[in-house]
Scaffold this motif. Structure first.
Motif, PDB file in Angstrom:
ATOM      1  N   UNK A   1       0.815  -1.211   0.000  1.00  0.00           N
ATOM      2  CA  UNK A   1       0.000   0.000   0.000  1.00  0.00           C
ATOM      3  C   UNK A   1       0.854   1.270   0.000  1.00  0.00           C
ATOM      4  N   UNK A   2       2.046   1.196   0.559  1.00  0.00           N
ATOM      5  CA  UNK A   2       2.853   2.424   0.605  1.00  0.00           C
ATOM      6  C   UNK A   2       3.742   2.590  -0.637  1.00  0.00           C
ATOM      7  N   UNK A   3       3.580   1.675  -1.607  1.00  0.00           N
ATOM      8  CA  UNK A   3       4.373   1.809  -2.835  1.00  0.00           C
ATOM      9  C   UNK A   3       4.136   3.139  -3.546  1.00  0.00           C
ATOM     10  N   UNK A   4       5.223   3.766  -3.926  1.00  0.00           N
ATOM     11  CA  UNK A   4       5.147   4.844  -4.911  1.00  0.00           C
ATOM     12  C   UNK A   4       6.435   4.778  -5.717  1.00  0.00           C
ATOM     13  N   UNK A   5       6.387   5.256  -6.945  1.00  0.00           N
ATOM     14  CA  UNK A   5       7.585   5.220  -7.781  1.00  0.00           C
ATOM     15  C   UNK A   5       8.609   6.221  -7.253  1.00  0.00           C
ATOM     16  N   UNK A   6       9.842   5.766  -7.161  1.00  0.00           N
ATOM     17  CA  UNK A   6      10.942   6.642  -6.721  1.00  0.00           C
ATOM     18  C   UNK A   6      11.792   6.981  -7.940  1.00  0.00           C
ATOM     19  N   UNK A   7      12.051   8.263  -8.138  1.00  0.00           N
ATOM     20  CA  UNK A   7      12.772   8.687  -9.344  1.00  0.00           C
ATOM     21  C   UNK A   7      14.073   9.432  -9.022  1.00  0.00           C
ATOM     22  N   UNK A   8      14.451   9.386  -7.741  1.00  0.00           N
ATOM     23  CA  UNK A   8      15.689  10.058  -7.341  1.00  0.00           C
ATOM     24  C   UNK A   8      16.369   9.195  -6.275  1.00  0.00           C
TER      25      UNK A   8
ATOM     26  N   UNK B   1      16.798  10.973 -16.202  1.00  0.00           N
ATOM     27  CA  UNK B   1      18.090  10.969 -15.489  1.00  0.00           C
ATOM     28  C   UNK B   1      18.293   9.733 -14.605  1.00  0.00           C
ATOM     29  N   UNK B   2      17.201   9.180 -14.083  1.00  0.00           N
ATOM     30  CA  UNK B   2      17.354   8.033 -13.164  1.00  0.00           C
ATOM     31  C   UNK B   2      17.706   6.735 -13.889  1.00  0.00           C
ATOM     32  N   UNK B   3      17.848   6.782 -15.216  1.00  0.00           N
ATOM     33  CA  UNK B   3      18.382   5.615 -15.924  1.00  0.00           C
ATOM     34  C   UNK B   3      19.890   5.497 -15.654  1.00  0.00           C
ATOM     35  N   UNK B   4      20.530   6.642 -15.406  1.00  0.00           N
ATOM     36  CA  UNK B   4      21.947   6.639 -15.056  1.00  0.00           C
ATOM     37  C   UNK B   4      22.126   6.663 -13.542  1.00  0.00           C
ATOM     38  N   UNK B   5      21.354   7.505 -12.872  1.00  0.00           N
ATOM     39  CA  UNK B   5      21.553   7.733 -11.436  1.00  0.00           C
ATOM     40  C   UNK B   5      20.618   6.842 -10.617  1.00  0.00           C
TER      41      UNK B   5
ATOM     42  N   UNK C   1      13.791  -1.224 -15.031  1.00  0.00           N
ATOM     43  CA  UNK C   1      13.459  -0.908 -13.652  1.00  0.00           C
ATOM     44  C   UNK C   1      14.711  -0.364 -12.958  1.00  0.00           C
ATOM     45  N   UNK C   2      14.593   0.841 -12.416  1.00  0.00           N
ATOM     46  CA  UNK C   2      15.683   1.398 -11.618  1.00  0.00           C
ATOM     47  C   UNK C   2      15.355   1.157 -10.151  1.00  0.00           C
ATOM     48  N   UNK C   3      16.385   0.738  -9.406  1.00  0.00           N
ATOM     49  CA  UNK C   3      16.220   0.416  -7.980  1.00  0.00           C
ATOM     50  C   UNK C   3      17.293   1.164  -7.206  1.00  0.00           C
ATOM     51  N   UNK C   4      17.001   1.553  -5.997  1.00  0.00           N
ATOM     52  CA  UNK C   4      18.040   2.166  -5.181  1.00  0.00           C
ATOM     53  C   UNK C   4      17.488   2.788  -3.919  1.00  0.00           C
ATOM     54  N   UNK C   5      18.427   3.273  -3.102  1.00  0.00           N
ATOM     55  CA  UNK C   5      18.000   3.957  -1.888  1.00  0.00           C
ATOM     56  C   UNK C   5      17.454   5.325  -2.272  1.00  0.00           C
ATOM     57  N   UNK C   6      16.239   5.652  -1.837  1.00  0.00           N
ATOM     58  CA  UNK C   6      15.679   6.965  -2.188  1.00  0.00           C
ATOM     59  C   UNK C   6      16.580   8.101  -1.700  1.00  0.00           C
ATOM     60  N   UNK C   7      16.742   9.138  -2.526  1.00  0.00           N
ATOM     61  CA  UNK C   7      17.516  10.320  -2.125  1.00  0.00           C
ATOM     62  C   UNK C   7      16.846  10.974  -0.919  1.00  0.00           C
TER      63      UNK C   7
END
Lengths: 251, 251
Positions: free
Chosen positions: A10-17, A68-72, A161-167
């Motif tokens: 339920x708390x899913x949201x797309x992260x882009x940074x 940009x999040x394809x690289x970062x 799919x980009x994955x990572x720790x949210x900024x």
């Protein structure tokens, strides 16, 4: 159902940074294994996953996507609908698979199989405390993506799919979904236009309130307007050609 | 990643025999809400879910599928790729959406959106202690399923899902997946035929050992042979026609 999994979803949201902190090889492997555990139609397993950590490959894919999040990011996955291995089996067994692989049914099976794997990985990544975002934008230039990733015939890049720790300043939040009562039908589809339009009107208000609050009154936007813009824009009309070139969707 | 979610996913296997114990309305709603939390391409939410509990509707769908668990389960869902509500918006906004909805891109977006919702529901159902199985077999006669469920134009039944408490004598187990090293590629797809064939040979042995053990030596079957049979059988070749009749895949 555990509150844990329900709340996680339920708390899913797309992260882009994302923070500049790569996933470990062990994490990548665990994510892919979790993905592979999903159901697969007739045991076909019509997928490959490209794990991208080479900065040059990321840069090339960013040129396709524009994002940009394809690289970062912490890690980048590309999900490939893949019947290449099946076609090798076909060469040995002479089982005349091409009719199935190049059929519309073959495309449905293949793309749904890929999505099931990917969504397990999305949930697993968020369970690890990471954020994620799907990249349909890789379909902006499928021809180029096939080239960049060196894909053979019968392999087609569906999305990334980009994955990572949210900024630290990442402040996304779940967007309101269409109401349960609108998308859920009991036994028979309710196509009553008046009721559907009323539901959409109510939902437009929900979405508009959501944006209003999130932007301190700056963004005025209904769901209907977003949909009209998105589907009115006629994007990626080369998909049939690109699928055919890869040996798909011939009939 | 918590061991809980990883283990939950890793122990997935399709359940095809259920106790006669229906899910509660609250459970059904929680499952659908968990599903709706999945990502959706451009916020399009191109899905509807039909919850089937009327025995007559189940019986009709069983005739299409041929599978007893279409009738005998805790609950039955049918997943519909759905642009009907978008088409109503189009009538109001005159945004010329039909090009997008009837494009191959529209089909990819639509079917992938549906699969993401469904896979969240699969994980959520197993988290509730239920078993589940996908029903691609509803595509055996899409024309009839559209009729049974009263689907309007721009709505297409992709697959079903039966959920429920596994029967006491249900003894399914996770089937071995293609090895990580075979389906995962770093930066570039490795289409080396010799390496791919070697991997398939090894995997054939894994799968054959698995069946051998499960059946006390009675079943002799490699993955390659299953694939050759499944894809050699040329099923559901009416999918393009049926999609076109529903307003999809025209270009």
């Amino acid at each position: 159902m555990t509150n844990y999994v329900y709340d996680l979803m339920k708390k899913h949201h797309s992260v882009r940074k994302f923070k500049d902190k790569p996933l470990s090889n062990d994490e990548v492997k665990k994510l892919v294994e979790a993905g592979q555990s999903a159901s697969t139609s007739s045991y076909l397993q019509t997928y490959s996953i490209i794990g991208v950590n080479d900065p040059r490959v990321k840069k090339d894919l960013k040129e396709v996507s524009g994002q940009p999040y394809v690289v970062d990011n912490g890690y980048l996955f590309v999900f490939v609908m893949d019947y290449y291995r099946h076609s090798l089996i076909d060469e040995d067994k002479k089982s005349d698979m091409d009719v199935s692989i190049s059929s519309t049914e073959g495309l449905l099976v293949g793309s749904i199989d890929v999505a099931l794997v990917a969504q397990n990985m999305a949930v697993a990544a968020e369970d690890m405390g990471y954020g994620m975002v799907y990249l349909g934008s890789l379909r902006n230039d499928v021809h180029r993506v096939k080239e960049i990733l060196n894909l053979p015939e019968h392999a087609f890049p569906l999305f990334g799919m980009a994955v990572g720790e949210p900024a630290d300043d990442e402040d996304g939040a779940p967007k309101p979904r269409l109401p349960f009562e609108h998308i859920f039908h009991e036994n028979l589809y309710n196509s009553n236009e008046q009721e559907q339009r009323k539901a959409l009107e109510d939902y437009d208000k929900t979405v508009s309130d959501y944006y209003h609050k999130r932007t301190n009154g700056e963004r005025n936007e209904t769901w209907s307007n977003q949909i009209a813009r998105a589907l009115g824009s006629k994007q990626r009309l080369d998909m049939l050609d690109e699928l055919k070139k890869s040996g798909f969707l011939k009939h």
